[in-house]
Design an enzyme around this catalytic site. Structure first.
Site, PDB file in Angstrom:
ATOM      1  N   SER A   1      -7.669  26.166 -28.930  1.00  0.00           N
ATOM      2  CA  SER A   1      -7.593  24.988 -29.796  1.00  0.00           C
ATOM      3  C   SER A   1      -8.802  24.092 -29.567  1.00  0.00           C
ATOM      4  O   SER A   1      -9.339  24.031 -28.446  1.00  0.00           O
ATOM      5  CB  SER A   1      -6.313  24.218 -29.446  1.00  0.00           C
ATOM      6  OG  SER A   1      -6.347  22.929 -30.001  1.00  0.00           O
TER       7      SER A   1
ATOM      8  N   TYR B   1      -0.074  19.930 -23.064  1.00  0.00           N
ATOM      9  CA  TYR B   1      -0.362  21.018 -24.009  1.00  0.00           C
ATOM     10  C   TYR B   1      -1.855  21.364 -23.974  1.00  0.00           C
ATOM     11  O   TYR B   1      -2.236  22.526 -23.826  1.00  0.00           O
ATOM     12  CB  TYR B   1       0.058  20.634 -25.436  1.00  0.00           C
ATOM     13  CG  TYR B   1      -0.499  21.581 -26.470  1.00  0.00           C
ATOM     14  CD1 TYR B   1       0.018  22.860 -26.618  1.00  0.00           C
ATOM     15  CD2 TYR B   1      -1.588  21.219 -27.274  1.00  0.00           C
ATOM     16  CE1 TYR B   1      -0.524  23.750 -27.540  1.00  0.00           C
ATOM     17  CE2 TYR B   1      -2.134  22.095 -28.196  1.00  0.00           C
ATOM     18  CZ  TYR B   1      -1.600  23.355 -28.326  1.00  0.00           C
ATOM     19  OH  TYR B   1      -2.143  24.242 -29.231  1.00  0.00           O
TER      20      TYR B   1
ATOM     21  N   LYS C   1      -3.849  24.922 -22.670  1.00  0.00           N
ATOM     22  CA  LYS C   1      -4.777  25.758 -23.449  1.00  0.00           C
ATOM     23  C   LYS C   1      -6.089  25.935 -22.684  1.00  0.00           C
ATOM     24  O   LYS C   1      -6.655  27.026 -22.635  1.00  0.00           O
ATOM     25  CB  LYS C   1      -5.040  25.108 -24.818  1.00  0.00           C
ATOM     26  CG  LYS C   1      -3.887  25.252 -25.782  1.00  0.00           C
ATOM     27  CD  LYS C   1      -3.831  26.672 -26.340  1.00  0.00           C
ATOM     28  CE  LYS C   1      -2.447  27.033 -26.787  1.00  0.00           C
ATOM     29  NZ  LYS C   1      -2.289  28.427 -27.194  1.00  0.00           N
TER      30      LYS C   1
HETATM   31  P1  NAD Z   1       4.463  28.612 -33.865  1.00  0.00           P
HETATM   32  O1  NAD Z   1       5.347  27.860 -32.959  1.00  0.00           O
HETATM   33  O2  NAD Z   1       4.810  28.708 -35.297  1.00  0.00           O
HETATM   34  O3  NAD Z   1       4.253  30.111 -33.306  1.00  0.00           O
HETATM   35  C1  NAD Z   1       4.339  30.442 -31.942  1.00  0.00           C
HETATM   36  C2  NAD Z   1       5.281  31.633 -31.827  1.00  0.00           C
HETATM   37  O4  NAD Z   1       5.379  32.004 -30.458  1.00  0.00           O
HETATM   38  C3  NAD Z   1       6.693  31.302 -32.313  1.00  0.00           C
HETATM   39  O5  NAD Z   1       7.122  32.312 -33.205  1.00  0.00           O
HETATM   40  C4  NAD Z   1       7.526  31.309 -31.037  1.00  0.00           C
HETATM   41  O6  NAD Z   1       8.850  31.699 -31.270  1.00  0.00           O
HETATM   42  C5  NAD Z   1       6.739  32.274 -30.181  1.00  0.00           C
HETATM   43  N1  NAD Z   1       6.933  32.082 -28.738  1.00  0.00           N
HETATM   44  C6  NAD Z   1       6.870  30.920 -28.035  1.00  0.00           C
HETATM   45  N2  NAD Z   1       7.093  31.163 -26.727  1.00  0.00           N
HETATM   46  C7  NAD Z   1       7.266  32.498 -26.595  1.00  0.00           C
HETATM   47  C8  NAD Z   1       7.504  33.352 -25.486  1.00  0.00           C
HETATM   48  N3  NAD Z   1       7.642  32.865 -24.251  1.00  0.00           N
HETATM   49  N4  NAD Z   1       7.629  34.680 -25.734  1.00  0.00           N
HETATM   50  C9  NAD Z   1       7.513  35.179 -26.961  1.00  0.00           C
HETATM   51  N5  NAD Z   1       7.283  34.425 -28.054  1.00  0.00           N
HETATM   52  C10 NAD Z   1       7.149  33.092 -27.870  1.00  0.00           C
HETATM   53  O7  NAD Z   1       2.988  28.011 -33.682  1.00  0.00           O
HETATM   54  P2  NAD Z   1       1.640  28.327 -34.466  1.00  0.00           P
HETATM   55  O8  NAD Z   1       1.212  27.084 -35.151  1.00  0.00           O
HETATM   56  O9  NAD Z   1       1.760  29.580 -35.249  1.00  0.00           O
HETATM   57  O10 NAD Z   1       0.651  28.536 -33.230  1.00  0.00           O
HETATM   58  C11 NAD Z   1       0.322  29.805 -32.741  1.00  0.00           C
HETATM   59  C12 NAD Z   1      -0.631  29.639 -31.558  1.00  0.00           C
HETATM   60  O11 NAD Z   1      -1.794  28.931 -31.984  1.00  0.00           O
HETATM   61  C13 NAD Z   1      -0.034  28.835 -30.399  1.00  0.00           C
HETATM   62  O12 NAD Z   1      -0.455  29.427 -29.190  1.00  0.00           O
HETATM   63  C14 NAD Z   1      -0.666  27.466 -30.568  1.00  0.00           C
HETATM   64  O13 NAD Z   1      -0.782  26.779 -29.345  1.00  0.00           O
HETATM   65  C15 NAD Z   1      -2.030  27.825 -31.123  1.00  0.00           C
HETATM   66  N6  NAD Z   1      -2.642  26.725 -31.901  1.00  0.00           N
HETATM   67  C16 NAD Z   1      -1.962  26.205 -32.958  1.00  0.00           C
HETATM   68  C17 NAD Z   1      -2.520  25.161 -33.691  1.00  0.00           C
HETATM   69  C18 NAD Z   1      -1.783  24.549 -34.851  1.00  0.00           C
HETATM   70  O14 NAD Z   1      -2.191  23.487 -35.308  1.00  0.00           O
HETATM   71  N7  NAD Z   1      -0.737  25.165 -35.382  1.00  0.00           N
HETATM   72  C19 NAD Z   1      -3.786  24.675 -33.338  1.00  0.00           C
HETATM   73  C20 NAD Z   1      -4.455  25.244 -32.265  1.00  0.00           C
HETATM   74  C21 NAD Z   1      -3.876  26.294 -31.548  1.00  0.00           C
HETATM   75  C1  UD1 Z   2      -2.543  17.435 -32.887  1.00  0.00           C
HETATM   76  C2  UD1 Z   2      -2.469  17.430 -31.375  1.00  0.00           C
HETATM   77  C3  UD1 Z   2      -3.421  18.484 -30.835  1.00  0.00           C
HETATM   78  C4  UD1 Z   2      -3.097  19.858 -31.436  1.00  0.00           C
HETATM   79  C5  UD1 Z   2      -3.154  19.746 -32.963  1.00  0.00           C
HETATM   80  C6  UD1 Z   2      -2.786  21.024 -33.644  1.00  0.00           C
HETATM   81  C7  UD1 Z   2      -1.849  15.148 -30.715  1.00  0.00           C
HETATM   82  C8  UD1 Z   2      -2.289  13.917 -29.987  1.00  0.00           C
HETATM   83  N1  UD1 Z   2      -2.796  16.114 -30.857  1.00  0.00           N
HETATM   84  O1  UD1 Z   2      -3.868  17.186 -33.260  1.00  0.00           O
HETATM   85  O2  UD1 Z   2      -3.331  18.561 -29.429  1.00  0.00           O
HETATM   86  O3  UD1 Z   2      -4.035  20.822 -31.003  1.00  0.00           O
HETATM   87  O4  UD1 Z   2      -2.235  18.722 -33.388  1.00  0.00           O
HETATM   88  O5  UD1 Z   2      -1.425  21.306 -33.483  1.00  0.00           O
HETATM   89  O6  UD1 Z   2      -0.713  15.266 -31.111  1.00  0.00           O
HETATM   90  N2  UD1 Z   2      -1.481  11.367 -38.369  1.00  0.00           N
HETATM   91  C9  UD1 Z   2      -0.889  10.287 -38.973  1.00  0.00           C
HETATM   92  N3  UD1 Z   2       0.461  10.308 -39.176  1.00  0.00           N
HETATM   93  C10 UD1 Z   2       1.246  11.363 -38.807  1.00  0.00           C
HETATM   94  C11 UD1 Z   2       0.626  12.472 -38.179  1.00  0.00           C
HETATM   95  C12 UD1 Z   2      -0.740  12.438 -37.968  1.00  0.00           C
HETATM   96  O7  UD1 Z   2      -1.560   9.312 -39.324  1.00  0.00           O
HETATM   97  O8  UD1 Z   2       2.463  11.332 -39.008  1.00  0.00           O
HETATM   98  C13 UD1 Z   2      -2.952  11.371 -38.189  1.00  0.00           C
HETATM   99  C14 UD1 Z   2      -3.404  11.500 -36.749  1.00  0.00           C
HETATM  100  O9  UD1 Z   2      -3.541  10.248 -36.141  1.00  0.00           O
HETATM  101  C15 UD1 Z   2      -4.742  12.242 -36.912  1.00  0.00           C
HETATM  102  C16 UD1 Z   2      -4.529  13.103 -38.169  1.00  0.00           C
HETATM  103  O10 UD1 Z   2      -3.443  12.503 -38.870  1.00  0.00           O
HETATM  104  O11 UD1 Z   2      -5.779  11.330 -37.188  1.00  0.00           O
HETATM  105  C17 UD1 Z   2      -4.177  14.547 -37.849  1.00  0.00           C
HETATM  106  O12 UD1 Z   2      -3.084  14.568 -36.947  1.00  0.00           O
HETATM  107  P1  UD1 Z   2      -2.339  15.925 -36.525  1.00  0.00           P
HETATM  108  O13 UD1 Z   2      -2.047  16.727 -37.743  1.00  0.00           O
HETATM  109  O14 UD1 Z   2      -1.201  15.570 -35.635  1.00  0.00           O
HETATM  110  O15 UD1 Z   2      -3.441  16.735 -35.705  1.00  0.00           O
HETATM  111  P2  UD1 Z   2      -4.318  16.281 -34.438  1.00  0.00           P
HETATM  112  O16 UD1 Z   2      -4.078  14.892 -34.068  1.00  0.00           O
HETATM  113  O17 UD1 Z   2      -5.722  16.681 -34.718  1.00  0.00           O
END
Ligand code: NAD
Ligand code: UD1
Length: 342
Positions: free
Chosen positions: A123, A148, A152
């Site tokens: 991330s 979190y 990562k």
């Molecule tokens: P998500 O929660 O939809 O998907 C994660 C999946 O992992 C889920 O299906 C969950 O059931 C499974 N899981 C969790 N713990 C587990 C375990 N111990 N064993 C087996 N399965 C398990 O989340 P996502 O948004 O699809 O994210 C996927 C990956 O990308 C995560 O590692 C997350 O940290 C990373 N990531 C997500 C974002 C985002 O904004 N969504 C941003 C940066 C990184």
């Molecule tokens: C958040 C997480 C980050 C994670 C990322 C992807 C925090 C502090 N950071 O990032 O660790 O990797 O999600 O899952 O939670 N916002 C609002 N109102 C809301 C929600 C968000 O104003 O209800 C604003 C936030 O202040 C930010 C922007 O929208 O400026 C995006 O927020 P968000 O979607 O939560 O992502 P990140 O903050 O980038």
């Protein structure tokens, strides 16, 4: 065959679909703690082919050993993890156990099975509050502001050390910026189990009156309109990036990091305005103080992924918002009871 941990989740399901559509055999391992196997039914419908699915935990070494012995796995995409920032503050051990120990156990099982190709969901949170924009992979790693983010960064350190320990490893750390959007079919999307933390899932629920109003977390940032700026990217583009990373790793051993973002930032107010246009109505909003741990701005320099992977995001903000809105209208309760028939 590709093992996809967390393949029933939001990003994982899109990656499984992309893999199937590109001719790969796929085995999904997911404990469904934050997802539903219904997503894989939708993937099957879209791909015309079913991924194999095992419900289980990535932290279980005996299970992993069994899977590597039973299936011809030659690479792994590792999505399984926990991702809610607030929850990670309340339950840090669960986050470190899943995101760090889970990754350690997976690497151990891979080494044992002599499978050395790994694509990892990292991330942009690992950059912390970067001084300069856009952020390239060579930017200093920051100090994450929550467990979190630490988990990562720690998982990245684990994988870097593992890759340095044995030249057979080929590991890609994919640093996602802000994935949003949904599959254009409306069949796959993000289905938060609780009140969403992230901007777009929250906004989608406000638009359907499932939540009363969007809370804008701070309008006094040093940005042009005072609200936070992020690099939003379409989840389908992100999934394609995983395939391209996998292809590259086949020829590029060692450890590689790639930013996956569009290279363009949008403020909260810009996203709101664009979303209101898509939905055709204005949203109730209120301005609140800054959210603890938030940074003012964050957007990527995606040129390394373009040069090395041939990957570039293709879908613009409007497309991300239209696809997300279609998903939300068709599946107001995610993959639950009121979702569209599959
Ligand atoms: P998500 O929660 O939809 O998907 C994660 C999946 O992992 C889920 O299906 C969950 O059931 C499974 N899981 C969790 N713990 C587990 C375990 N111990 N064993 C087996 N399965 C398990 O989340 P996502 O948004 O699809 O994210 C996927 C990956 O990308 C995560 O590692 C997350 O940290 C990373 N990531 C997500 C974002 C985002 O904004 N969504 C941003 C940066 C990184
Ligand atoms: C958040 C997480 C980050 C994670 C990322 C992807 C925090 C502090 N950071 O990032 O660790 O990797 O999600 O899952 O939670 N916002 C609002 N109102 C809301 C929600 C968000 O104003 O209800 C604003 C936030 O202040 C930010 C922007 O929208 O400026 C995006 O927020 P968000 O979607 O939560 O992502 P990140 O903050 O980038």
């Amino acid at each position: 065959m590709i093992l996809v941990t967390g393949g029933a989740g939001y990003i994982g399901a899109h990656a499984v679909l992309a893999l199937l559509q590109n001719g790969h055999e796929v085995l999904v391992l997911d404990n469904l703690c934050n997802s539903s196997s219904a997503s894989l039914e939708r993937v099957t419908r879209l791909a015309g082919r079913r991924p194999q699915f095992v419900m289980g935990d990535v932290r279980s070494r005996p299970l992993l050993d069994k899977l590597f012995a039973a299936y011809p796995i030659d690479a792994v995409m590792h999505f399984a993890g926990l991702k809610a920032v607030g929850e990670s503050v309340r339950e840090p051990l669960r986050y470190f156990e899943t995101n760090v120990s889970g990754s350690v156990t997976l690497c151990q099982a891979m080494a044992h099975a002599e499978v050395f190709t790994l694509v990892f969901s990292s991330s942009a949170t690992v950059y912390g509050e970067s001084e300069t924009m856009p952020i390239s992979e060579s930017a200093a790693l920051g100090l994450p502001t929550n467990p979190y983010g630490h988990s990562k960064l720690m998982a990245e350190h684990v994988m870097r050390s593992v890759a340095h320990s044995d030249p057979r490893w080929a590991i890609g750390l994919l640093r996602y910026f802000n994935p949003i959007g949904a599959h254009p079919s409306g069949l796959l999307g993000e289905a938060p189990k609780n009140i969403p933390n992230n901007l777009l899932p929250y906004l989608l629920q406000v638009a359907l009156k499932q939540l009363p109003a969007l809370r804008i977390y701070g309008d006094d940032y040093p940005t042009p309109d005072g609200t936070g700026i992020r690099d939003y990217l379409h989840v389908v583009d992100l999934a394609e990036g995983h395939l391209m990373a996998l292809n590259r790793l086949r020829k590029q051993p060692g450890i590689s990091t790639w930013n996956l973002g569009t290279g363009r930032g949008y403020s909260v107010l810009e996203v709101l305005k664009a979303f209101e246009k898509v939905v055709g109505k204005t949203m109730p909003v209120c301005v609140e103080p800054r959210r603890s741990g938030d940074i003012a701005q964050c957007w990527s320099d995606p040129s390394k992924a373009r040069e090395e992977l041939g990957w570039e995001s293709k879908r613009d903000l409007n497309c991300m918002l239209e696809d997300a809105w279609r998903w939300q209208c068709l599946n107001p309760n995610g993959y639950g009871a009121d979702a569209m028939a599959v």
